[in-house]
Design a protein around this motif. Structure first.
Motif, PDB file in Angstrom:
ATOM      1  N   PHE A 158       0.338   6.148   2.485  1.00 44.88           N
ATOM      2  CA  PHE A 158       0.721   5.943   1.081  1.00 44.88           C
ATOM      3  C   PHE A 158      -0.295   5.054   0.370  1.00 44.88           C
ATOM      4  O   PHE A 158      -0.707   5.330  -0.748  1.00 44.88           O
ATOM      5  CB  PHE A 158       2.119   5.301   0.981  1.00 44.88           C
ATOM      6  CG  PHE A 158       3.247   6.273   1.162  1.00 44.88           C
ATOM      7  CD1 PHE A 158       3.330   7.401   0.357  1.00 44.88           C
ATOM      8  CD2 PHE A 158       4.227   6.056   2.116  1.00 44.88           C
ATOM      9  CE1 PHE A 158       4.376   8.303   0.509  1.00 44.88           C
ATOM     10  CE2 PHE A 158       5.275   6.957   2.277  1.00 44.88           C
ATOM     11  CZ  PHE A 158       5.346   8.080   1.482  1.00 44.88           C
ATOM     12  N   THR A 178      -3.409   4.610   1.049  1.00 44.20           N
ATOM     13  CA  THR A 178      -4.637   5.375   0.839  1.00 44.20           C
ATOM     14  C   THR A 178      -4.505   6.294  -0.372  1.00 44.20           C
ATOM     15  O   THR A 178      -5.385   6.351  -1.226  1.00 44.20           O
ATOM     16  CB  THR A 178      -4.954   6.212   2.097  1.00 44.20           C
ATOM     17  OG1 THR A 178      -4.975   5.342   3.222  1.00 44.20           O
ATOM     18  CG2 THR A 178      -6.297   6.901   1.960  1.00 44.20           C
ATOM     19  N   VAL A 179      -3.387   7.015  -0.436  1.00 42.09           N
ATOM     20  CA  VAL A 179      -3.176   7.958  -1.541  1.00 42.09           C
ATOM     21  C   VAL A 179      -3.161   7.227  -2.883  1.00 42.09           C
ATOM     22  O   VAL A 179      -3.831   7.631  -3.830  1.00 42.09           O
ATOM     23  CB  VAL A 179      -1.857   8.736  -1.341  1.00 42.09           C
ATOM     24  CG1 VAL A 179      -1.443   9.443  -2.620  1.00 42.09           C
ATOM     25  CG2 VAL A 179      -1.999   9.718  -0.191  1.00 42.09           C
ATOM     26  N   PHE A 180      -2.412   6.121  -2.946  1.00 44.84           N
ATOM     27  CA  PHE A 180      -2.281   5.412  -4.224  1.00 44.84           C
ATOM     28  C   PHE A 180      -3.585   4.731  -4.644  1.00 44.84           C
ATOM     29  O   PHE A 180      -3.792   4.445  -5.816  1.00 44.84           O
ATOM     30  CB  PHE A 180      -1.148   4.375  -4.163  1.00 44.84           C
ATOM     31  CG  PHE A 180       0.208   4.996  -4.006  1.00 44.84           C
ATOM     32  CD1 PHE A 180       0.542   6.136  -4.728  1.00 44.84           C
ATOM     33  CD2 PHE A 180       1.149   4.456  -3.136  1.00 44.84           C
ATOM     34  CE1 PHE A 180       1.789   6.727  -4.581  1.00 44.84           C
ATOM     35  CE2 PHE A 180       2.394   5.034  -2.990  1.00 44.84           C
ATOM     36  CZ  PHE A 180       2.713   6.177  -3.709  1.00 44.84           C
TER      37      PHE A 180
END
Lengths: 313, 275
Positions: free
Chosen positions: A130, A132-134
Protein backbone atom coordinates in the motif's frame (compact mmCIF):
# COMPACT_ATOMS: atom_id res chain seq x y z
CA UNK A 1 47.21 29.65 44.46
CA UNK A 2 49.76 27.99 42.26
CA UNK A 3 49.18 30.50 39.55
CA UNK A 4 50.28 33.48 41.69
CA UNK A 5 53.36 31.63 42.82
CA UNK A 6 54.70 30.95 39.37
CA UNK A 7 53.10 33.26 36.86
CA UNK A 8 56.06 33.40 34.55
CA UNK A 9 56.37 29.67 34.13
CA UNK A 10 52.69 29.38 33.38
CA UNK A 11 52.88 32.05 30.68
CA UNK A 12 55.79 30.46 28.92
CA UNK A 13 54.32 27.00 29.17
CA UNK A 14 50.85 27.86 27.92
CA UNK A 15 51.45 30.41 25.17
CA UNK A 16 53.04 28.08 22.59
CA UNK A 17 50.33 25.51 23.23
CA UNK A 18 47.57 28.10 22.62
CA UNK A 19 49.31 29.27 19.47
CA UNK A 20 49.59 25.69 18.29
CA UNK A 21 45.94 25.11 19.10
CA UNK A 22 44.97 28.22 17.11
CA UNK A 23 47.10 27.11 14.19
CA UNK A 24 45.58 23.64 14.20
CA UNK A 25 42.09 25.15 14.37
CA UNK A 26 42.88 27.38 11.40
CA UNK A 27 44.13 24.33 9.55
CA UNK A 28 41.01 22.37 10.42
CA UNK A 29 38.83 25.25 9.27
CA UNK A 30 40.69 25.41 5.97
CA UNK A 31 40.27 21.65 5.48
CA UNK A 32 36.57 21.80 6.35
CA UNK A 33 35.94 24.58 3.85
CA UNK A 34 37.72 22.52 1.21
CA UNK A 35 35.14 19.80 1.89
CA UNK A 36 32.38 22.39 1.65
CA UNK A 37 33.74 24.11 -1.45
CA UNK A 38 31.73 22.31 -4.18
CA UNK A 39 28.42 22.90 -2.40
CA UNK A 40 29.42 26.45 -1.41
CA UNK A 41 30.25 27.45 -4.99
CA UNK A 42 26.93 26.18 -6.36
CA UNK A 43 25.08 27.77 -3.43
CA UNK A 44 26.71 31.18 -3.90
CA UNK A 45 26.32 31.23 -7.69
CA UNK A 46 22.83 29.75 -7.95
CA UNK A 47 21.10 30.69 -4.68
CA UNK A 48 22.79 33.51 -2.76
CA UNK A 49 23.65 35.80 -5.66
CA UNK A 50 20.33 35.20 -7.48
CA UNK A 51 18.32 35.94 -4.32
CA UNK A 52 20.03 39.30 -3.87
CA UNK A 53 19.97 39.92 -7.62
CA UNK A 54 16.22 39.17 -7.80
CA UNK A 55 15.58 41.95 -5.30
CA UNK A 56 17.95 44.24 -7.19
CA UNK A 57 16.44 43.49 -10.61
CA UNK A 58 12.92 43.97 -9.25
CA UNK A 59 13.82 47.60 -8.52
CA UNK A 60 14.91 48.31 -12.09
CA UNK A 61 13.35 48.52 -15.52
CA UNK A 62 15.59 45.76 -16.91
CA UNK A 63 14.27 43.97 -19.98
CA UNK A 64 15.52 40.95 -21.86
CA UNK A 65 17.16 43.17 -24.45
CA UNK A 66 19.26 44.87 -21.73
CA UNK A 67 21.19 41.68 -20.93
CA UNK A 68 24.05 42.76 -23.21
CA UNK A 69 24.07 46.38 -22.01
CA UNK A 70 23.56 46.23 -18.24
CA UNK A 71 24.39 49.94 -17.75
CA UNK A 72 21.41 51.10 -19.76
CA UNK A 73 19.15 49.83 -16.95
CA UNK A 74 17.50 52.44 -14.73
CA UNK A 75 16.73 52.18 -11.04
CA UNK A 76 12.98 52.63 -10.67
CA UNK A 77 12.47 51.86 -6.99
CA UNK A 78 9.18 50.22 -6.08
CA UNK A 79 7.54 51.13 -9.40
CA UNK A 80 7.37 47.48 -10.51
CA UNK A 81 5.61 46.53 -7.28
CA UNK A 82 3.09 49.34 -7.71
CA UNK A 83 2.43 48.25 -11.29
CA UNK A 84 2.12 44.67 -10.11
CA UNK A 85 -0.64 45.37 -7.61
CA UNK A 86 -2.43 47.61 -10.10
CA UNK A 87 -2.38 44.79 -12.63
CA UNK A 88 -5.70 42.94 -12.46
CA UNK A 89 -4.04 39.87 -13.95
CA UNK A 90 -1.51 39.70 -11.13
CA UNK A 91 -4.13 40.22 -8.44
CA UNK A 92 -6.25 37.47 -10.03
CA UNK A 93 -3.22 35.15 -10.14
CA UNK A 94 -2.45 35.94 -6.52
CA UNK A 95 -6.02 34.98 -5.58
CA UNK A 96 -5.80 31.83 -7.71
CA UNK A 97 -2.58 30.87 -5.92
CA UNK A 98 -4.32 31.50 -2.61
CA UNK A 99 -7.07 29.15 -3.74
CA UNK A 100 -4.50 26.47 -4.65
CA UNK A 101 -3.09 26.77 -1.13
CA UNK A 102 -6.45 26.97 0.64
CA UNK A 103 -7.88 23.90 -1.09
CA UNK A 104 -4.76 21.91 -2.02
CA UNK A 105 -2.98 21.96 1.33
CA UNK A 106 -5.84 20.68 3.54
CA UNK A 107 -6.93 18.12 0.95
CA UNK A 108 -3.39 16.78 0.55
CA UNK A 109 -2.82 16.72 4.31
CA UNK A 110 -6.08 15.02 5.25
CA UNK A 111 -5.63 12.36 2.57
CA UNK A 112 -2.02 11.76 3.64
CA UNK A 113 -2.91 11.70 7.33
CA UNK A 114 -5.87 9.33 7.05
CA UNK A 115 -3.86 6.89 4.94
CA UNK A 116 -0.88 7.09 7.30
CA UNK A 117 -3.19 6.41 10.25
CA UNK A 118 -4.79 3.45 8.46
CA UNK A 119 -1.43 1.97 7.49
CA UNK A 120 0.07 2.54 10.93
CA UNK A 121 -2.68 1.19 13.14
CA UNK A 122 -5.01 -1.15 11.33
CA UNK A 123 -3.01 -2.91 8.67
CA UNK A 124 -0.22 -5.36 9.10
CA UNK A 125 -0.35 -7.40 5.93
CA UNK A 126 0.29 -5.59 2.63
CA UNK A 127 1.42 -2.45 4.44
CA UNK A 128 4.53 -2.19 2.27
CA UNK A 129 2.52 -2.70 -0.91
CA UNK A 130 0.00 0.00 0.00
CA UNK A 131 2.77 2.42 0.92
CA UNK A 132 4.48 1.78 -2.42
CA UNK A 133 1.26 2.34 -4.36
CA UNK A 134 0.37 5.56 -2.53
CA UNK A 135 3.87 6.92 -2.94
CA UNK A 136 4.19 6.11 -6.66
CA UNK A 137 2.59 9.39 -7.88
CA UNK A 138 5.28 11.36 -6.03
CA UNK A 139 8.01 9.93 -8.25
CA UNK A 140 5.95 10.24 -11.43
CA UNK A 141 7.01 12.79 -14.00
CA UNK A 142 4.61 15.72 -14.01
CA UNK A 143 4.61 16.11 -17.80
CA UNK A 144 3.63 12.47 -18.18
CA UNK A 145 0.98 12.79 -15.48
CA UNK A 146 -0.47 15.94 -17.06
CA UNK A 147 -0.72 14.23 -20.47
CA UNK A 148 -2.62 11.35 -18.94
CA UNK A 149 -4.89 13.81 -17.09
CA UNK A 150 -5.59 15.68 -20.36
CA UNK A 151 -6.44 12.41 -22.08
CA UNK A 152 -8.68 11.32 -19.23
CA UNK A 153 -10.49 14.64 -18.65
CA UNK A 154 -11.03 15.31 -22.35
CA UNK A 155 -14.70 15.90 -23.37
CA UNK A 156 -14.80 12.37 -24.80
CA UNK A 157 -12.25 11.14 -22.29
CA UNK A 158 -12.22 8.24 -19.91
CA UNK A 159 -13.63 10.17 -16.94
CA UNK A 160 -16.71 11.22 -18.89
CA UNK A 161 -17.03 7.70 -20.27
CA UNK A 162 -17.17 6.40 -16.70
CA UNK A 163 -19.68 9.12 -15.74
CA UNK A 164 -21.75 8.24 -18.81
CA UNK A 165 -21.85 4.62 -17.71
CA UNK A 166 -23.69 5.67 -14.54
CA UNK A 167 -25.98 7.98 -16.50
CA UNK A 168 -24.28 11.33 -15.90
CA UNK A 169 -23.47 13.78 -18.67
CA UNK A 170 -19.80 14.64 -18.24
CA UNK A 171 -18.82 18.30 -18.66
CA UNK A 172 -15.95 19.73 -20.69
CA UNK A 173 -13.65 19.79 -17.68
CA UNK A 174 -10.58 21.66 -18.87
CA UNK A 175 -12.46 24.27 -20.93
CA UNK A 176 -14.83 25.32 -18.18
CA UNK A 177 -13.48 28.16 -15.98
CA UNK A 178 -15.29 26.71 -12.97
CA UNK A 179 -14.14 23.13 -13.45
CA UNK A 180 -10.55 23.51 -14.68
CA UNK A 181 -9.24 24.56 -11.27
CA UNK A 182 -10.59 21.51 -9.40
CA UNK A 183 -8.93 19.22 -11.96
CA UNK A 184 -5.60 21.06 -11.66
CA UNK A 185 -5.82 20.89 -7.85
CA UNK A 186 -6.68 17.20 -8.09
CA UNK A 187 -3.50 16.58 -10.06
CA UNK A 188 -1.56 18.48 -7.39
CA UNK A 189 -3.14 16.45 -4.60
CA UNK A 190 -2.52 13.18 -6.44
CA UNK A 191 1.14 14.06 -6.83
CA UNK A 192 1.67 15.17 -3.23
CA UNK A 193 -0.43 13.19 -0.78
CA UNK A 194 2.22 10.43 -0.79
CA UNK A 195 4.77 12.87 0.60
CA UNK A 196 2.38 13.91 3.36
CA UNK A 197 1.61 10.24 4.09
CA UNK A 198 5.28 9.29 4.45
CA UNK A 199 6.01 12.22 6.76
CA UNK A 200 2.96 11.42 8.91
CA UNK A 201 3.96 7.75 9.03
CA UNK A 202 7.40 8.76 10.30
CA UNK A 203 5.73 10.97 12.90
CA UNK A 204 3.30 8.24 13.99
CA UNK A 205 6.07 5.70 14.40
CA UNK A 206 7.86 8.08 16.76
CA UNK A 207 4.89 8.12 19.18
CA UNK A 208 5.74 5.79 22.08
CA UNK A 209 3.37 2.80 22.27
CA UNK A 210 3.16 2.72 26.08
CA UNK A 211 1.26 6.05 26.05
CA UNK A 212 -1.54 4.29 24.19
CA UNK A 213 -1.42 1.29 26.50
CA UNK A 214 -1.72 3.55 29.54
CA UNK A 215 -4.63 5.42 27.97
CA UNK A 216 -6.37 2.15 27.04
CA UNK A 217 -6.01 0.99 30.65
CA UNK A 218 -7.66 4.23 31.75
CA UNK A 219 -10.54 3.37 29.47
CA UNK A 220 -9.87 5.76 26.59
CA UNK A 221 -11.34 4.51 23.33
CA UNK A 222 -9.78 4.72 19.88
CA UNK A 223 -11.34 8.09 19.14
CA UNK A 224 -10.24 9.69 22.41
CA UNK A 225 -6.74 8.28 21.98
CA UNK A 226 -6.61 9.91 18.55
CA UNK A 227 -7.85 13.26 19.84
CA UNK A 228 -5.89 13.44 23.06
CA UNK A 229 -2.67 11.57 22.26
CA UNK A 230 -1.99 11.17 18.55
CA UNK A 231 -3.03 14.61 17.32
CA UNK A 232 -1.22 16.64 20.04
CA UNK A 233 1.96 14.56 19.73
CA UNK A 234 1.87 14.87 15.94
CA UNK A 235 1.59 18.65 16.04
CA UNK A 236 5.23 19.30 15.06
CA UNK A 237 4.89 16.89 12.12
CA UNK A 238 1.58 18.46 11.13
CA UNK A 239 3.07 21.95 11.15
CA UNK A 240 6.06 20.75 9.14
CA UNK A 241 3.90 19.03 6.52
CA UNK A 242 1.60 22.04 6.28
CA UNK A 243 4.49 24.44 5.72
CA UNK A 244 6.14 22.13 3.20
CA UNK A 245 2.92 21.87 1.20
CA UNK A 246 2.06 25.56 1.55
CA UNK A 247 5.48 26.51 0.20
CA UNK A 248 5.00 24.01 -2.61
CA UNK A 249 1.52 25.22 -3.62
CA UNK A 250 2.62 28.86 -3.36
CA UNK A 251 5.01 28.09 -6.23
CA UNK A 252 2.63 25.93 -8.24
CA UNK A 253 3.67 26.04 -11.89
CA UNK A 254 3.95 22.63 -13.56
CA UNK A 255 0.34 21.51 -13.07
CA UNK A 256 -1.48 24.58 -14.44
CA UNK A 257 1.15 25.23 -17.13
CA UNK A 258 0.92 21.70 -18.51
CA UNK A 259 -2.75 20.94 -17.97
CA UNK A 260 -4.47 24.18 -18.93
CA UNK A 261 -1.74 26.70 -19.74
CA UNK A 262 -3.35 28.88 -17.07
CA UNK A 263 -6.69 28.95 -18.87
CA UNK A 264 -9.53 28.92 -19.55
CA UNK A 265 -9.78 32.71 -19.17
CA UNK A 266 -6.91 32.73 -16.70
CA UNK A 267 -8.93 30.74 -14.19
CA UNK A 268 -5.97 28.51 -13.30
CA UNK A 269 -3.13 30.98 -13.75
CA UNK A 270 -0.80 31.12 -10.73
CA UNK A 271 1.76 33.71 -9.61
CA UNK A 272 4.54 31.42 -10.84
CA UNK A 273 2.89 31.31 -14.27
CA UNK A 274 2.63 35.12 -14.23
CA UNK A 275 6.34 35.31 -13.33
CA UNK A 276 7.19 32.97 -16.18
CA UNK A 277 5.06 34.91 -18.68
CA UNK A 278 6.60 38.27 -17.73
CA UNK A 279 10.00 36.63 -18.06
CA UNK A 280 9.08 35.20 -21.45
CA UNK A 281 7.89 38.65 -22.58
CA UNK A 282 11.32 40.05 -21.68
CA UNK A 283 9.94 41.99 -18.69
CA UNK A 284 12.72 40.85 -16.33
CA UNK A 285 12.05 43.67 -13.83
CA UNK A 286 8.37 42.86 -13.50
CA UNK A 287 9.11 39.14 -13.44
CA UNK A 288 11.63 39.61 -10.60
CA UNK A 289 9.15 41.73 -8.64
CA UNK A 290 6.48 39.03 -8.97
CA UNK A 291 8.97 36.37 -7.96
CA UNK A 292 10.02 38.42 -4.95
CA UNK A 293 6.41 38.55 -3.81
CA UNK A 294 6.55 34.72 -3.80
CA UNK A 295 9.79 34.78 -1.82
CA UNK A 296 8.25 37.08 0.80
CA UNK A 297 5.15 34.85 1.07
CA UNK A 298 7.32 31.75 1.49
CA UNK A 299 9.42 33.48 4.13
CA UNK A 300 6.35 34.62 6.05
CA UNK A 301 4.96 31.07 6.04
CA UNK A 302 8.29 29.62 7.18
CA UNK A 303 8.82 32.15 9.95
CA UNK A 304 5.27 31.71 11.27
CA UNK A 305 5.82 27.94 11.28
CA UNK A 306 9.07 28.21 13.23
CA UNK A 307 7.39 30.50 15.75
CA UNK A 308 4.52 28.07 16.20
CA UNK A 309 6.87 25.11 16.52
CA UNK A 310 8.95 26.86 19.14
CA UNK A 311 5.97 27.95 21.22
CA UNK A 312 4.32 24.52 21.10
CA UNK A 313 7.32 22.30 21.73
CA UNK B 1 -13.95 -9.71 18.40
CA UNK B 2 -16.23 -9.89 15.40
CA UNK B 3 -16.67 -6.10 15.36
CA UNK B 4 -12.90 -5.57 15.12
CA UNK B 5 -12.74 -8.20 12.39
CA UNK B 6 -15.47 -6.39 10.44
CA UNK B 7 -13.77 -3.06 11.03
CA UNK B 8 -10.49 -4.50 9.77
CA UNK B 9 -12.11 -5.88 6.63
CA UNK B 10 -13.73 -2.50 5.97
CA UNK B 11 -10.37 -0.83 6.43
CA UNK B 12 -8.75 -3.17 3.92
CA UNK B 13 -11.60 -2.60 1.48
CA UNK B 14 -11.23 1.18 1.83
CA UNK B 15 -7.48 0.95 1.31
CA UNK B 16 -7.92 -1.19 -1.80
CA UNK B 17 -10.36 1.38 -3.23
CA UNK B 18 -7.86 4.18 -2.49
CA UNK B 19 -5.06 2.15 -4.06
CA UNK B 20 -7.14 1.61 -7.19
CA UNK B 21 -7.98 5.32 -7.42
CA UNK B 22 -4.28 6.12 -7.06
CA UNK B 23 -3.15 3.70 -9.74
CA UNK B 24 -5.94 4.33 -12.22
CA UNK B 25 -4.09 7.21 -13.95
CA UNK B 26 -1.14 4.89 -14.62
CA UNK B 27 -3.53 2.35 -16.10
CA UNK B 28 -5.13 5.02 -18.34
CA UNK B 29 -1.71 6.10 -19.52
CA UNK B 30 -0.49 2.63 -20.33
CA UNK B 31 -3.77 1.55 -21.89
CA UNK B 32 -3.91 4.70 -24.04
CA UNK B 33 -0.34 4.19 -25.21
CA UNK B 34 -1.28 0.74 -26.50
CA UNK B 35 -4.14 2.00 -28.69
CA UNK B 36 -3.91 2.97 -32.34
CA UNK B 37 -4.94 6.43 -33.53
CA UNK B 38 -8.06 4.97 -35.21
CA UNK B 39 -8.95 3.13 -32.04
CA UNK B 40 -8.72 6.35 -30.00
CA UNK B 41 -10.66 8.35 -32.62
CA UNK B 42 -13.54 5.90 -32.83
CA UNK B 43 -13.91 5.41 -29.07
CA UNK B 44 -11.86 8.10 -27.28
CA UNK B 45 -12.60 7.27 -23.68
CA UNK B 46 -12.45 3.50 -23.78
CA UNK B 47 -10.83 1.97 -20.72
CA UNK B 48 -9.09 -0.78 -22.66
CA UNK B 49 -7.55 -0.93 -26.14
CA UNK B 50 -9.80 -2.66 -28.70
CA UNK B 51 -6.68 -3.88 -30.45
CA UNK B 52 -3.36 -3.98 -28.65
CA UNK B 53 -0.59 -2.27 -30.61
CA UNK B 54 2.97 -1.22 -29.89
CA UNK B 55 2.87 1.03 -32.95
CA UNK B 56 2.93 4.21 -30.87
CA UNK B 57 6.24 3.23 -29.34
CA UNK B 58 7.87 2.47 -32.69
CA UNK B 59 6.50 5.73 -34.07
CA UNK B 60 7.80 7.53 -30.99
CA UNK B 61 11.37 6.41 -31.55
CA UNK B 62 11.07 7.33 -35.23
CA UNK B 63 9.85 10.80 -34.29
CA UNK B 64 12.51 13.36 -34.88
CA UNK B 65 14.33 14.38 -31.74
CA UNK B 66 12.93 11.80 -29.34
CA UNK B 67 16.18 9.82 -29.16
CA UNK B 68 18.04 13.09 -28.55
CA UNK B 69 15.66 14.10 -25.74
CA UNK B 70 16.15 10.71 -24.09
CA UNK B 71 19.94 10.97 -24.43
CA UNK B 72 19.93 14.53 -23.05
CA UNK B 73 17.87 13.47 -20.04
CA UNK B 74 20.33 10.66 -19.31
CA UNK B 75 23.40 12.90 -19.67
CA UNK B 76 21.93 15.67 -17.49
CA UNK B 77 20.88 13.13 -14.84
CA UNK B 78 24.38 11.60 -14.78
CA UNK B 79 25.95 15.04 -14.31
CA UNK B 80 23.49 15.94 -11.55
CA UNK B 81 23.98 12.64 -9.70
CA UNK B 82 27.79 12.82 -9.93
CA UNK B 83 27.78 16.41 -8.69
CA UNK B 84 25.47 15.63 -5.78
CA UNK B 85 27.34 12.55 -4.62
CA UNK B 86 30.65 14.43 -4.58
CA UNK B 87 29.42 17.77 -3.21
CA UNK B 88 26.94 16.44 -0.67
CA UNK B 89 29.04 13.65 0.81
CA UNK B 90 31.93 16.07 1.36
CA UNK B 91 29.76 18.93 2.66
CA UNK B 92 27.56 16.68 4.80
CA UNK B 93 30.61 15.07 6.39
CA UNK B 94 32.17 18.46 7.16
CA UNK B 95 28.96 19.83 8.66
CA UNK B 96 28.44 16.83 10.91
CA UNK B 97 31.96 15.75 11.83
CA UNK B 98 34.40 18.65 11.55
CA UNK B 99 34.71 21.49 14.02
CA UNK B 100 35.53 24.71 12.22
CA UNK B 101 34.92 28.44 12.05
CA UNK B 102 31.75 29.22 10.10
CA UNK B 103 30.07 25.87 10.66
CA UNK B 104 26.82 27.40 11.89
CA UNK B 105 26.85 29.84 8.99
CA UNK B 106 27.38 27.02 6.50
CA UNK B 107 24.56 24.95 7.97
CA UNK B 108 22.33 28.03 7.97
CA UNK B 109 23.07 28.42 4.26
CA UNK B 110 21.94 24.83 3.60
CA UNK B 111 18.69 25.42 5.50
CA UNK B 112 18.09 28.75 3.75
CA UNK B 113 18.76 27.16 0.36
CA UNK B 114 16.10 24.53 1.16
CA UNK B 115 13.59 27.33 1.58
CA UNK B 116 14.36 29.70 -1.29
CA UNK B 117 11.60 29.14 -3.84
CA UNK B 118 12.74 28.38 -7.37
CA UNK B 119 10.34 30.90 -8.87
CA UNK B 120 12.08 33.63 -6.86
CA UNK B 121 15.52 33.05 -8.34
CA UNK B 122 15.15 31.70 -11.84
CA UNK B 123 15.45 35.08 -13.60
CA UNK B 124 18.91 35.88 -12.14
CA UNK B 125 19.88 32.22 -12.53
CA UNK B 126 19.06 32.51 -16.20
CA UNK B 127 21.05 35.75 -16.54
CA UNK B 128 24.05 34.09 -14.86
CA UNK B 129 23.71 31.06 -17.13
CA UNK B 130 23.62 33.29 -20.22
CA UNK B 131 26.63 35.31 -19.01
CA UNK B 132 28.59 32.13 -18.38
CA UNK B 133 27.91 31.07 -21.96
CA UNK B 134 25.93 28.06 -20.73
CA UNK B 135 22.51 28.93 -22.15
CA UNK B 136 21.16 26.14 -24.36
CA UNK B 137 23.75 23.64 -23.08
CA UNK B 138 23.28 20.45 -21.05
CA UNK B 139 25.83 21.71 -18.50
CA UNK B 140 23.74 24.85 -18.05
CA UNK B 141 20.71 22.65 -17.35
CA UNK B 142 22.56 20.43 -14.87
CA UNK B 143 24.66 22.92 -12.88
CA UNK B 144 22.05 24.52 -10.59
CA UNK B 145 21.01 21.04 -9.38
CA UNK B 146 24.60 19.79 -9.04
CA UNK B 147 24.71 20.37 -5.28
CA UNK B 148 21.18 20.20 -3.92
CA UNK B 149 20.79 21.39 -0.30
CA UNK B 150 18.50 18.40 0.24
CA UNK B 151 21.39 16.03 -0.57
CA UNK B 152 23.71 17.84 1.84
CA UNK B 153 21.04 17.65 4.52
CA UNK B 154 20.47 13.91 4.04
CA UNK B 155 24.22 13.26 4.18
CA UNK B 156 24.69 15.43 7.27
CA UNK B 157 21.89 13.60 9.12
CA UNK B 158 23.50 10.29 8.20
CA UNK B 159 27.00 11.44 9.18
CA UNK B 160 25.71 12.47 12.62
CA UNK B 161 24.90 8.82 13.29
CA UNK B 162 28.46 7.66 12.56
CA UNK B 163 30.29 7.33 15.92
CA UNK B 164 32.94 9.99 16.55
CA UNK B 165 35.20 7.41 18.26
CA UNK B 166 35.81 5.75 14.91
CA UNK B 167 37.08 8.96 13.35
CA UNK B 168 39.03 9.94 16.49
CA UNK B 169 40.83 6.62 16.51
CA UNK B 170 41.96 7.19 12.94
CA UNK B 171 43.05 10.75 13.79
CA UNK B 172 45.15 9.48 16.69
CA UNK B 173 46.76 6.99 14.32
CA UNK B 174 47.80 10.01 12.26
CA UNK B 175 45.38 9.76 9.34
CA UNK B 176 44.62 13.05 7.55
CA UNK B 177 41.06 14.32 7.13
CA UNK B 178 40.85 13.32 3.46
CA UNK B 179 42.10 9.84 4.23
CA UNK B 180 39.54 9.50 7.02
CA UNK B 181 36.80 10.72 4.70
CA UNK B 182 37.63 8.34 1.85
CA UNK B 183 38.78 5.31 3.84
CA UNK B 184 36.50 5.34 6.87
CA UNK B 185 33.48 7.57 6.33
CA UNK B 186 32.55 6.92 2.70
CA UNK B 187 32.60 3.11 2.95
CA UNK B 188 30.13 3.44 5.83
CA UNK B 189 27.92 5.97 4.02
CA UNK B 190 26.52 3.58 1.40
CA UNK B 191 22.84 3.99 2.34
CA UNK B 192 23.12 7.78 2.37
CA UNK B 193 24.95 7.82 -0.97
CA UNK B 194 22.19 5.57 -2.38
CA UNK B 195 19.52 7.96 -1.09
CA UNK B 196 21.31 10.97 -2.59
CA UNK B 197 21.83 9.19 -5.91
CA UNK B 198 18.15 8.34 -6.18
CA UNK B 199 16.82 11.68 -4.99
CA UNK B 200 19.05 13.72 -7.28
CA UNK B 201 18.34 11.40 -10.22
CA UNK B 202 14.62 11.83 -9.60
CA UNK B 203 15.01 15.59 -9.27
CA UNK B 204 16.89 15.79 -12.56
CA UNK B 205 14.78 13.31 -14.52
CA UNK B 206 11.52 14.98 -13.52
CA UNK B 207 12.72 18.60 -13.60
CA UNK B 208 10.62 20.61 -15.98
CA UNK B 209 10.68 24.39 -15.56
CA UNK B 210 14.47 24.99 -15.51
CA UNK B 211 15.23 22.89 -18.62
CA UNK B 212 12.22 24.59 -20.23
CA UNK B 213 13.93 27.96 -19.65
CA UNK B 214 17.52 27.02 -20.50
CA UNK B 215 17.00 24.65 -23.44
CA UNK B 216 16.23 26.82 -26.42
CA UNK B 217 16.73 24.41 -29.30
CA UNK B 218 15.52 20.88 -29.84
CA UNK B 219 19.08 19.58 -29.61
CA UNK B 220 19.19 20.39 -25.87
CA UNK B 221 15.60 19.52 -24.90
CA UNK B 222 15.30 16.99 -22.12
CA UNK B 223 12.58 14.35 -22.26
CA UNK B 224 9.89 16.28 -20.31
CA UNK B 225 10.52 19.49 -22.26
CA UNK B 226 10.52 17.63 -25.58
CA UNK B 227 7.32 15.83 -24.65
CA UNK B 228 5.58 19.04 -23.56
CA UNK B 229 6.72 20.76 -26.77
CA UNK B 230 5.45 17.86 -28.88
CA UNK B 231 2.10 17.98 -27.10
CA UNK B 232 1.77 21.74 -27.62
CA UNK B 233 2.80 21.52 -31.27
CA UNK B 234 0.11 18.89 -31.76
CA UNK B 235 -2.56 20.95 -29.97
CA UNK B 236 -5.04 20.73 -32.82
CA UNK B 237 -4.70 17.14 -33.96
CA UNK B 238 -3.76 15.67 -30.62
CA UNK B 239 -2.07 12.35 -31.24
CA UNK B 240 -2.81 10.91 -27.81
CA UNK B 241 -1.44 7.46 -28.62
CA UNK B 242 1.97 8.92 -29.42
CA UNK B 243 1.96 11.35 -26.48
CA UNK B 244 0.92 8.67 -24.00
CA UNK B 245 3.64 6.39 -25.33
CA UNK B 246 6.05 9.25 -24.60
CA UNK B 247 4.54 9.64 -21.14
CA UNK B 248 5.05 5.93 -20.45
CA UNK B 249 8.70 6.13 -21.57
CA UNK B 250 9.26 9.12 -19.23
CA UNK B 251 7.48 7.46 -16.28
CA UNK B 252 8.67 3.90 -16.61
CA UNK B 253 12.39 4.07 -15.70
CA UNK B 254 11.62 5.93 -12.48
CA UNK B 255 8.69 3.68 -11.53
CA UNK B 256 10.74 0.53 -12.08
CA UNK B 257 13.65 1.99 -10.11
CA UNK B 258 11.18 3.00 -7.43
CA UNK B 259 9.73 -0.50 -7.11
CA UNK B 260 13.16 -1.91 -6.32
CA UNK B 261 14.58 0.94 -4.25
CA UNK B 262 11.53 2.51 -2.64
CA UNK B 263 13.15 2.46 0.80
CA UNK B 264 15.68 5.08 -0.35
CA UNK B 265 13.09 7.20 -2.15
CA UNK B 266 11.02 7.35 1.01
CA UNK B 267 14.09 8.07 3.15
CA UNK B 268 14.98 10.99 0.93
CA UNK B 269 11.52 12.52 1.16
CA UNK B 270 11.33 11.94 4.91
CA UNK B 271 14.82 13.48 5.15
CA UNK B 272 13.84 16.71 3.41
CA UNK B 273 10.89 17.08 5.72
CA UNK B 274 12.94 16.88 8.87
CA UNK B 275 13.83 20.54 9.04
Amino acid sequence: MASTLAPATRETAVAPKAAARRASRARRTAVAWLFLAPFAVVFVVYTAIPTVAALGLSLTDIRGADLRTPFAVDFTGVENYVRLFQDDTFVRDLLNTGLFVAVGVPLTMVTGFVLALALNSGVRRLRGLFRTVFFAPVVTNVVAAALIWQYAFHTDGTVNKVLGAVGLAGPNWLDDPNLAMPVVVLLGVWRNFGTAMVLFLAGLQAVPQDVYEAAALDGAGRWRQLRHITLPLLLPTTLMVSVLLTVFYLQVFDEPYLLTGGGPLGSTESVALYTYRQFGAGEFGMSSAASFVTLVLVMVVSVVQFRLLRSRT
Amino acid sequence: MTTTRIARSLLYAALVVCALLTTVPFAWGVSGSLRSLDDIRSDPGALFPHHLTFGNFTRLFETQGFGTFLGNSVVVALMVVAGNVVAASAAGYALAKLDFAGRRLAFGAVMAALMVPFTAVFVPQFVITVDAGLADTLTGIALPSAALPMSVFVMRQYALSVPDELLEAARIDGAGEFRIFFRIFLPLAGPAVATITIMSFLNSWNNFIWPLIVAQSMSTYTLPVGLAATSQAAAHVTDYGLLLAGAVVVMLPVLVLFLFLQRYFVQGIAGTGMR
